[in-house]
Scaffold this motif. Structure first.
Motif, PDB file in Angstrom:
ATOM      1  N   GLN A  72      -5.116  11.298   2.007  1.00 11.16           N
ATOM      2  CA  GLN A  72      -5.913  10.304   2.738  1.00 11.16           C
ATOM      3  C   GLN A  72      -7.238  10.923   3.140  1.00 11.16           C
ATOM      4  OE1 GLN A  72      -3.366   9.096   5.990  1.00 11.16           O
ATOM      5  NE2 GLN A  72      -2.232   7.655   4.695  1.00 11.16           N
ATOM      6  N   ARG A  73      -8.308  10.249   2.769  1.00 13.38           N
ATOM      7  CA  ARG A  73      -9.636  10.733   3.140  1.00 13.38           C
ATOM      8  C   ARG A  73     -10.031  10.053   4.447  1.00 13.38           C
ATOM      9  NH1 ARG A  73     -14.472   8.434   3.034  1.00 13.38           N
ATOM     10  NH2 ARG A  73     -16.326   9.753   2.891  1.00 13.38           N
ATOM     11  N   PRO A  74     -10.163  10.807   5.533  1.00  9.72           N
ATOM     12  CA  PRO A  74     -10.497  10.181   6.825  1.00  9.72           C
ATOM     13  C   PRO A  74     -11.790   9.375   6.732  1.00  9.72           C
ATOM     14  CG  PRO A  74      -9.855  12.458   7.153  1.00  9.72           C
ATOM     15  CD  PRO A  74      -9.939  12.250   5.667  1.00  9.72           C
ATOM     16  N   PHE A  75     -11.746   8.173   7.274  1.00  8.12           N
ATOM     17  CA  PHE A  75     -12.944   7.328   7.312  1.00  8.12           C
ATOM     18  C   PHE A  75     -13.955   7.908   8.287  1.00  8.12           C
ATOM     19  CE2 PHE A  75      -9.241   4.316   6.918  1.00  8.12           C
ATOM     20  CZ  PHE A  75      -9.337   4.167   5.547  1.00  8.12           C
ATOM     21  N   GLN A  78     -13.034   7.498  11.814  1.00  8.57           N
ATOM     22  CA  GLN A  78     -11.991   8.413  12.290  1.00  8.57           C
ATOM     23  C   GLN A  78     -12.599   9.751  12.703  1.00  8.57           C
ATOM     24  OE1 GLN A  78      -9.312   7.837   8.820  1.00  8.57           O
ATOM     25  NE2 GLN A  78      -7.685   7.464  10.321  1.00  8.57           N
ATOM     26  N   ALA A  94      -8.372   0.668  17.519  1.00  6.34           N
ATOM     27  CA  ALA A  94      -7.369  -0.388  17.412  1.00  6.34           C
ATOM     28  C   ALA A  94      -6.119   0.094  16.680  1.00  6.34           C
ATOM     29  CB  ALA A  94      -7.969  -1.591  16.683  1.00  6.34           C
ATOM     30  N   THR A  95      -5.055  -0.664  16.857  1.00  8.32           N
ATOM     31  CA  THR A  95      -3.804  -0.393  16.160  1.00  8.32           C
ATOM     32  C   THR A  95      -4.039  -0.356  14.654  1.00  8.32           C
ATOM     33  OG1 THR A  95      -2.698  -1.584  17.891  1.00  8.32           O
ATOM     34  CG2 THR A  95      -1.443  -1.218  15.898  1.00  8.32           C
ATOM     35  N   GLY A  96      -3.440   0.619  13.995  1.00 13.07           N
ATOM     36  CA  GLY A  96      -3.531   0.692  12.543  1.00 13.07           C
ATOM     37  C   GLY A  96      -4.788   1.382  12.031  1.00 13.07           C
ATOM     38  N   GLU A  97      -5.644   1.848  12.942  1.00 13.39           N
ATOM     39  CA  GLU A  97      -6.864   2.532  12.508  1.00 13.39           C
ATOM     40  C   GLU A  97      -6.593   3.982  12.110  1.00 13.39           C
ATOM     41  OE1 GLU A  97     -10.328   1.488  12.254  1.00 13.39           O
ATOM     42  OE2 GLU A  97      -9.191  -0.359  12.069  1.00 13.39           O
ATOM     43  N   GLY A  98      -5.368   4.438  12.304  1.00 12.92           N
ATOM     44  CA  GLY A  98      -5.027   5.804  11.894  1.00 12.92           C
ATOM     45  C   GLY A  98      -5.238   6.837  12.982  1.00 12.92           C
ATOM     46  N   LYS A  99      -4.748   6.531  14.187  1.00 13.19           N
ATOM     47  CA  LYS A  99      -4.925   7.473  15.290  1.00 13.19           C
ATOM     48  C   LYS A  99      -4.074   8.739  15.124  1.00 13.19           C
ATOM     49  CE  LYS A  99      -4.260   4.270  18.497  1.00 13.19           C
ATOM     50  NZ  LYS A  99      -4.467   3.034  17.701  1.00 13.19           N
ATOM     51  N   THR A 100      -2.962   8.612  14.386  1.00 13.04           N
ATOM     52  CA  THR A 100      -2.135   9.808  14.191  1.00 13.04           C
ATOM     53  C   THR A 100      -2.957  10.890  13.497  1.00 13.04           C
ATOM     54  OG1 THR A 100      -0.328   8.264  13.845  1.00 13.04           O
ATOM     55  CG2 THR A 100       0.120  10.580  13.387  1.00 13.04           C
ATOM     56  N   TRP A 133       4.880  14.572   9.895  1.00 14.30           N
ATOM     57  CA  TRP A 133       3.930  13.860   9.064  1.00 14.30           C
ATOM     58  C   TRP A 133       2.662  14.704   8.852  1.00 14.30           C
ATOM     59  CZ3 TRP A 133       1.862   8.458  11.088  1.00 14.30           C
ATOM     60  CH2 TRP A 133       1.075   7.847  10.096  1.00 14.30           C
ATOM     61  N   ASP A 481       3.445   1.300  12.339  1.00 16.60           N
ATOM     62  CA  ASP A 481       2.459   0.450  11.698  1.00 16.60           C
ATOM     63  C   ASP A 481       3.149  -0.774  11.083  1.00 16.60           C
ATOM     64  OD1 ASP A 481      -0.138   0.127  10.949  1.00 16.60           O
ATOM     65  OD2 ASP A 481       0.139   1.094   9.008  1.00 16.60           O
ATOM     66  N   ARG A 483       2.647  -3.162   8.200  1.00 14.32           N
ATOM     67  CA  ARG A 483       1.861  -3.500   7.012  1.00 14.32           C
ATOM     68  C   ARG A 483       2.325  -4.833   6.471  1.00 14.32           C
ATOM     69  NH1 ARG A 483       0.418   1.003   3.306  1.00 14.32           N
ATOM     70  NH2 ARG A 483      -0.400   2.583   4.689  1.00 14.32           N
TER      71      ARG A 483
HETATM   72  P1  ADP Z   1      -2.447   3.825  14.807  1.00 11.95           P
HETATM   73  O1  ADP Z   1      -1.691   4.904  15.506  1.00 11.95           O
HETATM   74  O2  ADP Z   1      -3.913   3.924  15.049  1.00 11.95           O
HETATM   75  O3  ADP Z   1      -1.928   2.458  15.070  1.00 11.95           O
HETATM   76  P2  ADP Z   1      -1.346   5.093  12.456  1.00 11.95           P
HETATM   77  O4  ADP Z   1      -1.740   6.480  12.737  1.00 11.95           O
HETATM   78  O5  ADP Z   1       0.073   4.732  12.655  1.00 11.95           O
HETATM   79  O6  ADP Z   1      -2.274   4.070  13.241  1.00 11.95           O
HETATM   80  O7  ADP Z   1      -1.811   4.780  10.969  1.00 11.95           O
HETATM   81  C1  ADP Z   1      -1.672   3.525  10.375  1.00 11.95           C
HETATM   82  C2  ADP Z   1      -1.604   3.652   8.874  1.00 11.95           C
HETATM   83  O8  ADP Z   1      -2.872   3.925   8.347  1.00 11.95           O
HETATM   84  C3  ADP Z   1      -0.685   4.732   8.386  1.00 11.95           C
HETATM   85  O9  ADP Z   1       0.128   4.230   7.376  1.00 11.95           O
HETATM   86  C4  ADP Z   1      -1.615   5.793   7.865  1.00 11.95           C
HETATM   87  O10 ADP Z   1      -1.031   6.525   6.834  1.00 11.95           O
HETATM   88  C5  ADP Z   1      -2.780   4.973   7.402  1.00 11.95           C
HETATM   89  N1  ADP Z   1      -4.055   5.723   7.409  1.00 11.95           N
HETATM   90  C6  ADP Z   1      -4.590   6.365   8.461  1.00 11.95           C
HETATM   91  N2  ADP Z   1      -5.781   6.913   8.116  1.00 11.95           N
HETATM   92  C7  ADP Z   1      -5.994   6.616   6.827  1.00 11.95           C
HETATM   93  C8  ADP Z   1      -7.039   6.914   5.872  1.00 11.95           C
HETATM   94  N3  ADP Z   1      -8.117   7.596   6.217  1.00 11.95           N
HETATM   95  N4  ADP Z   1      -6.912   6.421   4.636  1.00 11.95           N
HETATM   96  C9  ADP Z   1      -5.831   5.702   4.266  1.00 11.95           C
HETATM   97  N5  ADP Z   1      -4.812   5.403   5.109  1.00 11.95           N
HETATM   98  C10 ADP Z   1      -4.888   5.857   6.360  1.00 11.95           C
END
Ligand code: ADP
Ligand code: MG
Length: 758
Positions: A72-75, A78, A94-100, A133, A481, A483
């Motif tokens: 995954q390439r961080p946006f 991010q 927001a939720t799903g933005e990839g905070k992990t 993860w 998440d 999806r």
């Molecule tokens: P949040 O905690 O912000 O709600 P998550 O960390 O659970 O979000 O991530 C949501 C989903 O987005 C995960 O499936 C993760 O693998 C995916 N994701 C996060 N960053 C990226 C990225 N840069 N490119 C592609 N997928 C990503």
């Protein structure tokens, strides 16, 4: 210095969030380095250079590391979030933005600066998930990670804390800190000194759960079960024998009720303060705590349901008396009780970290609190793709019944199209009722609540599939998440065409932030989605907070229309938010002093544990005895004994001090009646009590030292530590306002009666 800085900033600052422009410039620079960095064989920095972290090259390197290790390439957004967190802010994403991923890249940054990072999760499942993860990412950068859950053995914990980045639920961290608090051998310590706390779901942890005390208790006699009291309560009726206050937080006996209780017990309550406490506990358990809302009974035991997260809190208990009262109410045997050896609020725990940062979907709404309590500022990170979710206005009904039937209609109608639906309820009982009602209509919802905690992640992950109806209590902090189509591209397209995930709230929460958390489950990463809340004039939010302001009249279908109704709902919610904030502030006013004293006593304890402060103190206090003992037993034996003696009394006196403060806190409200400021009164007694505590430690240590045979086991000579200890979270904070308000009310009733009689 940091505090002064915050104070000045408060005046100079423009309102709003942290300026992102400097971070955006760095991230733009990082984009230009991408190709060059991608050609590097090894991404591990040659040496640790704190100044390098946060530069454009750093961003390019960690981005490449994520691409190689996780695919995954961080946006850009991010990376902006990473830089804001490295600057010590709370980021809103927001939720799903990839905070992990953002959290892991940030943690890596702090680790590369040479700090140990504690990544704070809301539960064990997420701590383990996130650590595992992100392991490949850390490895790519030459860093290590580990996790701790409730089941981790002490050895595994010690190992996990040695890693660069340790993931743990906030309660586990706190319990480890508390347990270390009793160790008498430095080799047994588990947690290293705090450096960086990186908090996920920051609003949940830092605000909602902030005043929850983590408690370390030691075994004592089993509690007194109160089956007779519980039986007596079943005979009382609400309104006649007892009444609740407007907010439903307190219950008190009416004069009629008091008479009935006195007759049944054959005593005059006014003369039996102990019985008053017992009656209070039983009444509180009977009238204020509802099975399947506040607690559930499973395997013959009472389990508390965390009010803000709606799930079973293992090992959580109320203060002992209340736990026993609920057990009696449910006709269960009383479980073990104990003495509180030490306690720490989550707020106090997190504040012990010199560096704090956090991330959540909803930080702005608690921006003031984050600043007031943690000196954190909020950085609002824009979404990677714009959010197109449609948030409908609330649907408002006159009665709960009208609301319920409209709700069922709406679920059935949406479901008929195949659109996935996520229903958020306010508590577990409501989830079950809804489940039943939907089943009666031939639908098959999946219910997610405290009773099937273990499967929750898998269920949530499937909540976006065609035809799914998922019912859940609060979605805040669930971390999984949703999806569309659960990752199947065909179905994803199909579900998107149906409008994406539809979130339905069965009532507005006590805070708009929790509403937003729920809404945020739909429309992730630019997905289509929708949300709507159903409200009725009979909802607790309205009846509790604006009882004197009824909704406008409903039409024939029971629907209440117009802007005024919506305003009233918003108004009730603002009042609820205000009340909760005031409770938080008030608790903190009292716990702040306690936390400060605790920090001081720990500092003393460290000097005894790791150094020779204990021996030194006793050598000066009892020079003759000291010399004599060294001659007979040797210096080493005497030093070790002195350490054990001082530690024992230090810990013992602290426990007694906590008990004293808790009693003081409970009684202090009575003085408010005499027009004294309760907080001043509290401080006026707590400060000298602490000083007396230090003198008392010295006195008792001297006494033991003069008498003890240092060559024998000191435990056999009266220095017996608790044999068993355990930890729990107190939801009903004994230092908080709910608890002492209950006591205050009854005391007042009795006072009034006492005066009348006299
Ligand atoms: P949040 O905690 O912000 O709600 P998550 O960390 O659970 O979000 O991530 C949501 C989903 O987005 C995960 O499936 C993760 O693998 C995916 N994701 C996060 N960053 C990226 C990225 N840069 N490119 C592609 N997928 C990503
Ligand atoms: Mg998350």
């Amino acid at each position: 210095m940091a505090r002064v800085g915050a104070w000045i900033r408060r005046f100079l600052d423009k309102p709003g969030s942290v300026d992102l422009a400097p971070f955006q410039r760095i991230v733009a620079e990082a984009g230009k380095l991408e190709d060059e960095v991608a050609r590097r064989a090894d991404l591990r920095p040659a040496r640790l250079d704190p100044a390098w972290v946060g530069t454009a090259e750093f961003c390019a390197v960690v981005r490449e590391a994520a691409r190689r290790s996780l695919g995954q390439r961080p946006f850009d957004v991010q990376l902006v979030g990473v830089l804001a967190m490295l600057d010590g802010h709370a980021v809103q994403m927001a939720t799903g933005e990839g905070k992990t991923l953002v959290g892991a890249l940030t943690a890596a940054g702090y680790a590369l600066r040479g700090s140990r990072v504690h990544a704070v999760s809301v539960n064990d499942y997420l701590a383990r998930r996130d650590s595992e993860w992100m392991t490949p990412l850390y490895e790519e950068l030459g860093l290590t990670t580990g996790w701790i859950t409730e089941d981790s053995a002490p050895e595994a914990r010690r190992e996990a804390y040695k890693r660069d980045v340790t993931y743990a639920a906030v309660s586990e961290l706190g319990f480890d800190v508390l347990r270390d608090r009793l160790r008498t051998d430095p080799a047994e310590l588990v947690v290293p000194s705090p450096q960086v706390a990186l908090v996920d779901e920051a609003d949940s942890v830092l605000v909602d759960e902030a005043r929850v005390p983590l408690v370390l208790a030691g075994a004592a006699d089993p509690g007194t079960a109160l089956p007779e009291m519980a039986a007596l309560m079943r005979r009382l009726s609400r309104g006649y024998h007892y009444t609740l206050d407007e907010e439903g937080r307190n219950v008190f006996l009416t004069p009629k009720g008091t008479d009935t209780v006195e007759k049944a017990l054959g005593i005059d309550l006014y003369e039996h303060p102990h019985a008053v406490t017992q009656v209070n506990l039983a009444l509180h358990a009977h009238a204020l705590l509802t099975r399947d809302v506040d607690y559930i009974v499973r395997d013959g035991r009472v389990h508390l349901v965390s009010a803000s997260r709606g799930r079973v809190a293992i090992l959580q208990r109320w203060p002992d008396g209340l736990q026993a009262a609920v057990e009696a109410k449910e006709r269960l045997p009383a479980s073990e009780t104990g003495e509180i050896l030490d306690s720490l609020t989550i707020q106090g725990l997190i504040r012990s970290y010199p560096e704090i940062c956090g991330m959540t979907g909803t930080a702005v709404a608690v921006g003031d609190q984050l600043r007031e309590f943690y000196d954190l500022r909020v950085a609002v990170i824009p979404p990677n793709r714009p959010c197109v979710r449609i948030d409908e206005p609330d649907r408002i009904y006159a009665t709960a019944e009208d609301k319920q039937s409209a709700l069922l209609e709406e679920i059935a109608a949406q479901h008929a199209t195949g659109r996935p639906i996520l229903v958020g309820t306010l508590d577990v009982a409501e989830s079950e009722e809804l489940d039943e009602a939907l089943r009666a209509r031939g639908l098959s919802p999946v219910v997610l609540n405290a009773k099937n905690d273990a499967e929750e992640a898998a269920i949530i992950a499937r909540a976006g599939t065609r035809g799914a109806i998922t019912v859940s209590t609060q979605m805040a902090g669930r971390g999984t998440d949703i999806r569309l189509g659960a990752g199947d591209p065909e179905q994803e397209k199909e579900v998107a065409a149906l409008g994406g995930l539809y979130v339905i709230g069965t009532g507005r929460h006590e805070s708009s932030r929790l509403d937003d958390q729920l809404r945020g489950r739909a429309g992730r990463q630019g997905d289509p989605g929708g949300s709507v809340f159903f409200v009725s004039g009979e909802d607790a939010l309205l009846t509790a907070y604006i009882p004197e302001e009824p909704l406008p009249a409903a039409d024939a279908g029971g629907v209440v229309r117009g802007a005024h109704a919506a305003e009233l709902v918003a108004h009730a919610q603002r009042i609820a938010e205000g009340v909760n904030l005031e409770i938080h502030r008030n608790t903190w006013r009292y716990t702040r002093l306690l936390e400060r004293q605790r920090a001081q006593i720990l500092e003393q304890r460290e000097r005894v544990l790791h150094g020779d402060a204990g021996a030194e103190a006793l050598r000066q206090a009892c020079p003759d005895r000291y010399r004599e003992l060294v001659e007979s037993a040797g210096a080493e034996v005497v030093e070790a004994a002195a350490r054990q003696i001082v530690l024992f009394h230090l810990d013992r006196c602290w426990t007694e001090h906590l008990g004293f403060l808790s009693d003081l806190r409970e009684g202090i409200h009575l003085r408010a009646l005499g027009r004294l400021n309760p907080l001043d009164e509290f401080n006026k007694e707590a400060v000298p009590a602490y000083r007396a505590l230090l003198d008392e430690v010295e006195r008792r240590s001297k006494e033991t030292f003069e008498k003890a045979d240092v060559t024998r086991d000191l435990a056999e000579q009266g220095l017996k530590r608790p044999t068993a200890t355990w930890t729990y979270l107190v939801q009903d904070n004994p230092f908080g306002s709910d608890w002492d308000r209950i006591l205050k009310h009854v005391s007042n009733v009795l006072k009034g009666r006492g005066r009348r009689r006299g």
